[in-house]
Design a protein around this motif. Sequence first.
Motif, PDB file in Angstrom:
ATOM      1  N   ILE A 342      -7.769 -12.573   8.002  1.00 60.17           N
ATOM      2  CA  ILE A 342      -9.211 -12.497   7.742  1.00 60.17           C
ATOM      3  C   ILE A 342      -9.445 -11.995   6.319  1.00 60.17           C
ATOM      4  N   TRP A 343     -10.366 -12.617   5.631  1.00 57.69           N
ATOM      5  CA  TRP A 343     -10.540 -12.373   4.198  1.00 57.69           C
ATOM      6  C   TRP A 343     -11.044 -10.970   3.868  1.00 57.69           C
ATOM      7  N   ASN A 344     -11.868 -10.384   4.763  1.00 60.51           N
ATOM      8  CA  ASN A 344     -12.530  -9.123   4.415  1.00 60.51           C
ATOM      9  C   ASN A 344     -11.949  -7.911   5.139  1.00 60.51           C
ATOM     10  N   ASN A 345     -10.732  -8.028   5.632  1.00 56.97           N
ATOM     11  CA  ASN A 345     -10.070  -6.886   6.266  1.00 56.97           C
ATOM     12  C   ASN A 345      -9.144  -6.238   5.241  1.00 56.97           C
ATOM     13  N   THR A 346      -9.584  -5.115   4.699  1.00 52.89           N
ATOM     14  CA  THR A 346      -8.815  -4.455   3.640  1.00 52.89           C
ATOM     15  C   THR A 346      -7.596  -3.726   4.186  1.00 52.89           C
ATOM     16  N   ALA A 347      -7.647  -3.287   5.447  1.00 52.73           N
ATOM     17  CA  ALA A 347      -6.604  -2.410   5.994  1.00 52.73           C
ATOM     18  C   ALA A 347      -5.192  -2.986   5.869  1.00 52.73           C
ATOM     19  N   GLN A 354       1.121   0.059   0.466  1.00 55.06           N
ATOM     20  CA  GLN A 354       1.756   1.359   0.726  1.00 55.06           C
ATOM     21  C   GLN A 354       3.171   1.223   1.264  1.00 55.06           C
ATOM     22  N   ALA A 355       3.518   0.054   1.806  1.00 51.80           N
ATOM     23  CA  ALA A 355       4.852  -0.159   2.380  1.00 51.80           C
ATOM     24  C   ALA A 355       5.913  -0.445   1.326  1.00 51.80           C
ATOM     25  N   ILE A 356       5.511  -0.748   0.113  1.00 54.22           N
ATOM     26  CA  ILE A 356       6.467  -1.157  -0.915  1.00 54.22           C
ATOM     27  C   ILE A 356       7.076   0.085  -1.565  1.00 54.22           C
ATOM     28  N   LYS A 357       8.351   0.332  -1.264  1.00 53.46           N
ATOM     29  CA  LYS A 357       9.088   1.477  -1.801  1.00 53.46           C
ATOM     30  C   LYS A 357      10.333   0.985  -2.522  1.00 53.46           C
ATOM     31  N   ALA A 358      10.857   1.815  -3.409  1.00 54.99           N
ATOM     32  CA  ALA A 358      12.094   1.473  -4.109  1.00 54.99           C
ATOM     33  C   ALA A 358      13.268   1.481  -3.142  1.00 54.99           C
ATOM     34  N   PHE A 482       5.614   0.904 -14.467  1.00 56.35           N
ATOM     35  CA  PHE A 482       5.085   2.210 -14.074  1.00 56.35           C
ATOM     36  C   PHE A 482       5.485   2.494 -12.631  1.00 56.35           C
ATOM     37  N   TRP A 483       5.512   3.778 -12.294  1.00 53.92           N
ATOM     38  CA  TRP A 483       5.704   4.173 -10.905  1.00 53.92           C
ATOM     39  C   TRP A 483       4.370   4.118 -10.182  1.00 53.92           C
ATOM     40  N   VAL A 484       4.350   3.529  -9.005  1.00 55.32           N
ATOM     41  CA  VAL A 484       3.142   3.506  -8.179  1.00 55.32           C
ATOM     42  C   VAL A 484       3.203   4.738  -7.277  1.00 55.32           C
ATOM     43  N   ILE A 507       7.961   2.656  -5.890  1.00 52.58           N
ATOM     44  CA  ILE A 507       8.356   1.408  -6.531  1.00 52.58           C
ATOM     45  C   ILE A 507       7.874   1.424  -7.979  1.00 52.58           C
ATOM     46  N   MET A 508       8.618   0.748  -8.839  1.00 52.34           N
ATOM     47  CA  MET A 508       8.156   0.526 -10.204  1.00 52.34           C
ATOM     48  C   MET A 508       7.653  -0.913 -10.299  1.00 52.34           C
ATOM     49  N   LYS A 509       6.521  -1.103 -10.954  1.00 49.89           N
ATOM     50  CA  LYS A 509       5.927  -2.422 -11.097  1.00 49.89           C
ATOM     51  C   LYS A 509       5.277  -2.534 -12.465  1.00 49.89           C
TER      52      LYS A 509
END
Length: 576
Positions: A342-347, A354-358, A482-484, A507-509
Amino acid sequence: MAGLLQHSGIMMKLAALCFVTYLQVAQIAEARIRYHKWDVKYEFRSPDCYKKLVITINGMSPGPTILAQQGDTIIVEVTNSLITENLAIHWHGIRQKGTPWSDGTEAVTQCPLVPGDTFKYQFTVDRAGTYLYHGHYGMQRESGLYGSIRVSPPDGVSEPFAYDYDRSIILTDWYHKSTYEQAVELSSIPFVWVGEPQSLLIQGKGKFDCSSAPAPSGVCNASNPECSPYVLTVVPGKTYRLRVASLTALSALSFQVEGHNMTVVEADGHYVEPFVVNNLFIYSGETYSVLIKADQDPSRNYWMSTNVVSRKPETADGLAILNYYPNHPRRSPPTLPPAGPIWNNTAPRLAQSQAIKARQGFIHTPPPTSDRVIVFLNTQNTINGYVRWSVNNVSFSLPSTPYLVALRQNLHRVFNQNPPPEGYDFANYEIYTKPNNTNGTSSNAIYRLQFNTTVDIILQNANTMIENNSETHPWHLHGHDFWVLGYGKGKFDIHNDTKKYNLVNPIMKNTVPLHPYGWTALRFRADNPGAWLFHCHVEAHFYMGMGVVFAEGIEKVGKLPSAIMGCGETKGFDKP
């Protein structure tokens, strides 16, 4: 005498051996220079069945993929054959250590390449990973000027995941209006927004419904082979690394492969602690590597699809075919394409961020504290009746003389020397209501960073000048990773939210989303001498002023090549 002759013979053999070794080393060194010669011009193409002018590189859009190995030197000799338009090409994600003049950012690191001229970009790729290149003059990127860069690890260095084949997929959105028309409308009173794109392209191919809008005869042709779906052929049982990137002009996207989970393993050139998704949210300027295994029913083909999220969609999903060999590559899957989220579900979008870790074993630990904190409130405002995007209520404008040259040559008069604001009225600014931002200002001032210091950037989102609306902004930093440190909802609290920072395995991005009514916290080292753009990667937003420039270690920048000069106050500097 015999001993002397024997010694002499040994020395000659050693000398010959050294010469052969020297030649081998020289050959290896020569092999590590990757040379490309590009001719950039407009051609009529129909990537989504609708014929329009497209910017091509050697007749291709997307352009040629650059393949390299970590440590290689890339040389791209670019000729501008656009006839009536300037040109600059940015190497997205390449940090340009020691070569800030090759970043390819018009008005920041170079004068644009004028029609008929040739410019040589030269830089080193210092880290394996997935990167991009694209136009960085005006809004050229959305005219088809883009492509992939794939950098493999050095010999003898293995990656922390296994796969059989490696493929690149770039997702873009596509407008039928020219960027000239869009630029004029964005700069007009009354303001005219670019609107939603007409199509979504997967690796340069899409399908516009020719019956949905009248067009002159021959302009829209649904049977044109140019707009047949992109086909990715896979061998049953094999594992594929898909390097999925987004270079959309506007749209945040979701990407999915029917019947196949994807394991995320890399983001912007950094290894990710693996996690499995059935759809990948991706924002303009981001790159990901995902692994898929061709382990489904091999008697049929499957859909790959992409759809718009974070904006109310008015654009049909982009479709491509995952072709299980030996099925015919044009054989349509027997099922409907997978419905995107769904387009308007930000969660779920926030959850994936938030799941993206090094990845364990590849963590670059950030400095525990920073030397400076800069808060960037993302706002809209009006200036003399013109609608603008702004940072801290200041809309960014580019000078006629590139910052890198002006700073290195001490041309102080070419841009505003007063420092721009480092925050906003935190106590009184209400991020959830439509602001009365009629008091905006425009400036080309920059942020000067002390060399080798640690800087925190807090991106704060807010309501636009439309009621109950906050947009997604993908922010891209040139010259650095940069580190997020974290994401959050609502107004950033500098006293409490800093306690939630991930300082263990962030993570660095180089590109990161700022979600609606939320905040994103970044940390980086100002350790790369040069002038570097930090901006929203939505083309219209940056065109309308959503960006800043950081300058650091300018005194350490080497002698500037004259080829980057010739405009503004540097007219004549490019002559010997």
